[in-house]
Design a protein around this motif. Structure first.
Motif, mmCIF file in Angstrom:
data_model
loop_
_atom_site.group_PDB
_atom_site.id
_atom_site.type_symbol
_atom_site.label_atom_id
_atom_site.label_comp_id
_atom_site.label_asym_id
_atom_site.label_seq_id
_atom_site.Cartn_x
_atom_site.Cartn_y
_atom_site.Cartn_z
ATOM 1 N N ILE A 38 12.127 17.703 33.326
ATOM 2 C CA ILE A 38 11.048 18.159 32.452
ATOM 3 C C ILE A 38 11.696 18.806 31.236
ATOM 4 C CG2 ILE A 38 9.117 19.777 32.215
ATOM 5 C CD1 ILE A 38 8.757 19.501 35.282
ATOM 6 N N PHE A 39 11.144 18.516 30.076
ATOM 7 C CA PHE A 39 11.590 19.133 28.838
ATOM 8 C C PHE A 39 10.405 19.897 28.266
ATOM 9 C CE2 PHE A 39 14.077 15.358 29.617
ATOM 10 C CZ PHE A 39 15.361 15.878 29.584
ATOM 11 N N SER A 40 10.525 21.233 28.250
ATOM 12 C CA SER A 40 9.440 22.108 27.833
ATOM 13 C C SER A 40 9.937 23.063 26.747
ATOM 14 C CB SER A 40 8.925 22.907 29.038
ATOM 15 O OG SER A 40 7.909 23.797 28.663
ATOM 16 N N ASN A 41 9.429 22.903 25.555
ATOM 17 C CA ASN A 41 9.803 23.763 24.430
ATOM 18 C C ASN A 41 11.312 23.861 24.264
ATOM 19 O OD1 ASN A 41 7.084 24.385 23.780
ATOM 20 N ND2 ASN A 41 7.046 25.790 25.512
ATOM 21 N N GLY A 42 12.000 22.739 24.330
ATOM 22 C CA GLY A 42 13.445 22.699 24.136
ATOM 23 C C GLY A 42 14.271 23.106 25.335
ATOM 24 N N GLU A 43 13.629 23.378 26.460
ATOM 25 C CA GLU A 43 14.349 23.786 27.666
ATOM 26 C C GLU A 43 14.133 22.747 28.764
ATOM 27 O OE1 GLU A 43 14.750 28.316 27.694
ATOM 28 O OE2 GLU A 43 12.601 27.955 27.467
ATOM 29 N N SER A 44 15.145 22.572 29.613
ATOM 30 C CA SER A 44 15.045 21.558 30.651
ATOM 31 C C SER A 44 14.841 22.191 32.027
ATOM 32 C CB SER A 44 16.284 20.662 30.660
ATOM 33 O OG SER A 44 17.431 21.419 30.974
ATOM 34 N N ILE A 45 14.128 21.457 32.861
ATOM 35 C CA ILE A 45 13.873 21.845 34.244
ATOM 36 C C ILE A 45 14.164 20.623 35.103
ATOM 37 C CG2 ILE A 45 12.164 22.666 35.913
ATOM 38 C CD1 ILE A 45 10.481 23.483 33.326
ATOM 39 N N MET A 46 14.967 20.795 36.145
ATOM 40 C CA MET A 46 15.200 19.730 37.117
ATOM 41 C C MET A 46 14.311 19.996 38.329
ATOM 42 S SD MET A 46 19.275 19.141 36.899
ATOM 43 C CE MET A 46 19.831 20.630 36.081
ATOM 44 N N VAL A 47 13.711 18.938 38.840
ATOM 45 C CA VAL A 47 12.824 19.044 39.996
ATOM 46 C C VAL A 47 13.323 18.071 41.051
ATOM 47 C CG1 VAL A 47 10.440 18.920 40.809
ATOM 48 C CG2 VAL A 47 10.898 19.501 38.416
ATOM 49 N N MET A 48 13.478 18.570 42.276
ATOM 50 C CA MET A 48 13.936 17.734 43.380
ATOM 51 C C MET A 48 12.965 17.893 44.546
ATOM 52 S SD MET A 48 16.826 19.386 41.778
ATOM 53 C CE MET A 48 16.447 20.874 42.574
ATOM 54 N N GLY A 49 12.822 16.836 45.343
ATOM 55 C CA GLY A 49 11.950 16.997 46.491
ATOM 56 C C GLY A 49 11.856 15.769 47.363
ATOM 57 N N LYS A 50 11.032 15.924 48.387
ATOM 58 C CA LYS A 50 10.729 14.863 49.343
ATOM 59 C C LYS A 50 9.235 14.622 49.321
ATOM 60 C CE LYS A 50 14.879 14.592 51.258
ATOM 61 N NZ LYS A 50 15.704 13.427 51.205
ATOM 62 N N ALA A 51 8.849 13.364 49.434
ATOM 63 C CA ALA A 51 7.438 13.002 49.427
ATOM 64 C C ALA A 51 7.109 12.159 50.647
ATOM 65 C CB ALA A 51 7.107 12.222 48.161
ATOM 66 N N THR A 52 5.870 12.279 51.101
ATOM 67 C CA THR A 52 5.323 11.397 52.129
ATOM 68 C C THR A 52 3.994 10.873 51.605
ATOM 69 O OG1 THR A 52 4.228 13.230 53.269
ATOM 70 C CG2 THR A 52 6.423 12.599 54.052
ATOM 71 N N GLY A 53 3.642 9.671 52.026
ATOM 72 C CA GLY A 53 2.400 9.089 51.546
ATOM 73 C C GLY A 53 1.773 8.164 52.558
ATOM 74 N N LYS A 54 0.507 7.836 52.300
ATOM 75 C CA LYS A 54 -0.235 6.931 53.160
ATOM 76 C C LYS A 54 -1.260 6.205 52.303
ATOM 77 C CE LYS A 54 -2.981 6.786 57.383
ATOM 78 N NZ LYS A 54 -2.332 5.617 57.902
ATOM 79 N N MET A 55 -1.361 4.905 52.514
ATOM 80 C CA MET A 55 -2.374 4.113 51.811
ATOM 81 C C MET A 55 -3.753 4.546 52.308
ATOM 82 S SD MET A 55 -0.613 2.305 49.757
ATOM 83 C CE MET A 55 -1.793 1.167 49.107
ATOM 84 N N ILE A 56 -4.699 4.692 51.371
ATOM 85 C CA ILE A 56 -6.061 5.079 51.726
ATOM 86 C C ILE A 56 -7.027 4.073 51.124
ATOM 87 C CG2 ILE A 56 -5.525 7.540 51.927
ATOM 88 C CD1 ILE A 56 -6.776 7.896 49.118
ATOM 89 N N ASP A 57 -8.258 4.091 51.598
ATOM 90 C CA ASP A 57 -9.303 3.230 51.036
ATOM 91 C C ASP A 57 -9.826 3.868 49.773
ATOM 92 O OD1 ASP A 57 -9.228 1.199 52.919
ATOM 93 O OD2 ASP A 57 -10.495 2.319 54.299
ATOM 94 N N PRO A 58 -10.138 3.172 48.730
ATOM 95 C CA PRO A 58 -9.941 1.732 48.673
ATOM 96 C C PRO A 58 -8.500 1.401 48.304
ATOM 97 C CG PRO A 58 -10.950 2.472 46.640
ATOM 98 C CD PRO A 58 -10.780 3.692 47.519
#
Length: 141
Positions: free
Chosen positions: A73-93
């Motif tokens: 992320i670049f916010s007002n000339g400053e950088s932010i690194m974001v790290m993580g884990k995601a899980t997901g599932k298909m939903i209707d529709p």
């Protein structure tokens, strides 16, 4: 969401209805489809700016999935690194995937130093048919 503060929210390409920057289908196996999904856009909320994200994802045959998430992320000339884990599932529709992400942040910014000790949780959805990706990130207290 009791006890949570929205850090930022983002609707990738929602207004313009664009697709992600790139989807790289890497491998198919009995485990599922391995792919890299790269997106970019603007974020707003407590933090505003530009964001680039890569999801190294595994979509399983049963409609569930997981991913390693990396963002800049670049916010007002400053950088932010974001790290993580995601899980997901298909939903209707279908083909909508409901996604949850556990996130950590890293920045050298003195103004944003509070992020270095903040844990985040994201509630997201990804429409595979249109490429629309939206999410809200909450600070876990």
């Amino acid at each position: 969401m009791n006890g949570h503060v929205i850090l930022w929210k983002k609707n990738y390409f929602l207004k313009e209805k664009k697709t992600p920057l790139a989807i790289n289908l890497k491998e198919f196996s009995p485990e599922g489809a391995k792919m890299d999904i790269m997106v970019a856009g603007k974020i707003s909320g407590k933090i505003t700016g530009q964001i680039m994200t890569t999801h190294n994802a595994l979509m399983k045959p049963d409609g569930t999935g997981s991913a390693d998430v990396r963002s800049m992320i670049f916010s007002n000339g400053e950088s932010i690194m974001v790290m993580g884990k995601a899980t997901g599932k298909m939903i209707d529709p279908a083909p909508i995937e409901k996604i949850e992400e556990n996130l950590t942040f890293m920045t050298a910014s003195k103004n944003l130093a509070y992020l270095n000790t903040t844990k985040g949780w994201a509630d997201a959805s990804y429409n595979l048919a249109t490429g629309e990706y939206s999410f809200k990130v909450y600070a876990i207290k």
